[in-house]
Design a protein around this motif. Structure first.
Motif, PDB file in Angstrom:
ATOM      1  N   SER A 142      16.416  11.570  36.345  1.00 29.17           N
ATOM      2  CA  SER A 142      16.196  12.890  35.767  1.00 29.17           C
ATOM      3  C   SER A 142      16.921  13.038  34.430  1.00 29.17           C
ATOM      4  CB  SER A 142      16.678  13.958  36.760  1.00 29.17           C
ATOM      5  OG  SER A 142      16.338  15.251  36.314  1.00 29.17           O
ATOM      6  N   ALA A 198      18.689  19.096  34.581  1.00 31.34           N
ATOM      7  CA  ALA A 198      18.315  17.715  34.894  1.00 31.34           C
ATOM      8  C   ALA A 198      19.045  17.222  36.140  1.00 31.34           C
ATOM      9  CB  ALA A 198      18.613  16.807  33.709  1.00 31.34           C
ATOM     10  N   GLY A 201      17.428  18.699  39.061  1.00 27.53           N
ATOM     11  CA  GLY A 201      16.172  18.013  39.375  1.00 27.53           C
ATOM     12  C   GLY A 201      16.399  16.775  40.220  1.00 27.53           C
TER      13      GLY A 201
END
Length: 210
Positions: A142, A198, A201
């Motif tokens: 990610s 990120a 994620g």
């Protein structure tokens, strides 16, 4: 506000946290600034990304704890370990929190530095354990998408936290403060938000698969 350890001190852990939590470890703090570039300190970056990651996780319904909500050293809370090493007391306190809360996973946030200022990008370190390795891989992928890099996660053999925490844990080196491009991302509110998103994620991918 951030579900910190201090806020739960007056309650039984079994009542305050009856189910496992995600523990966000904001590296360094207080007298320990971590790595730096001029007046830009790692400890401040770790805390800002940690705060943002905490808000994202909580908004998505995850039980989450941020172990440091201000600029202080966790070694100051450790009065049980008889060691003259402030660094060891700090690490031991972080490990102890992961056991007392209790934690489902631990995400330890740090910033990298290199002599070669062209070196850049995130690196995620993991334990010699399958779930930790998968968590690291998910977060690494990610973050690679954000940084446009292709780094691979690594086993963090020499790191105290990874060696002493029982639950799946990773150290997320969010970028190189020594690199101009990384530093711009790490030191801006927009960049810190993107990094937190990120990391989230990757965590989401981990829990979806597990």
């Amino acid at each position: 506000m951030y579900g910190s350890y201090a806020a739960a001190e007056d309650n039984s852990f079994s009542h305050a946290f009856p189910q496992p939590v995600i523990l966000i470890d904001a590296g360094h703090g207080g007298i320990d600034g971590g790595t730096s570039h001029g007046d830009i300190l790692e400890k401040d970056i770790n805390l800002e990304i940690g705060r943002r990651l905490y808000v994202i996780l909580r908004s998505q319904g995850y039980r989450t704890i941020l172990n440091r909500t201000g600029d202080y050293a966790l070694s100051d809370d450790n009065r049980w370990l008889r060691s003259r090493s402030r660094h060891l007391r700090d690490l031991a306190q972080r490990k102890q929190l992961s056991e007392e809360l209790p934690s489902e996973i631990v995400i330890s946030l740090h910033v990298n530095w290199g002599k070669n200022n062209s070196k850049r990008g995130p690196i995620v370190l993991h334990q010699s354990e399958g779930r930790s390795a998968f968590l690291a891989s998910s977060i690494q992928n990610s973050l690679n998408n954000l940084y446009s890099t292709s780094s691979l996660p690594q086993i963090g053999k020499p790191f105290y936290l990874l060696n002493h925490v029982d639950c799946p844990a990773v150290i997320v080196e969010t970028g190189f403060i020594s690199n101009t491009e990384d530093r711009t991302l790490l030191n801006s509110k927009r960049g810190q938000q993107k990094i937190a998103e990120a990391i989230y994620g990757g965590i989401l991918q981990y829990f979806t698969a597990i």
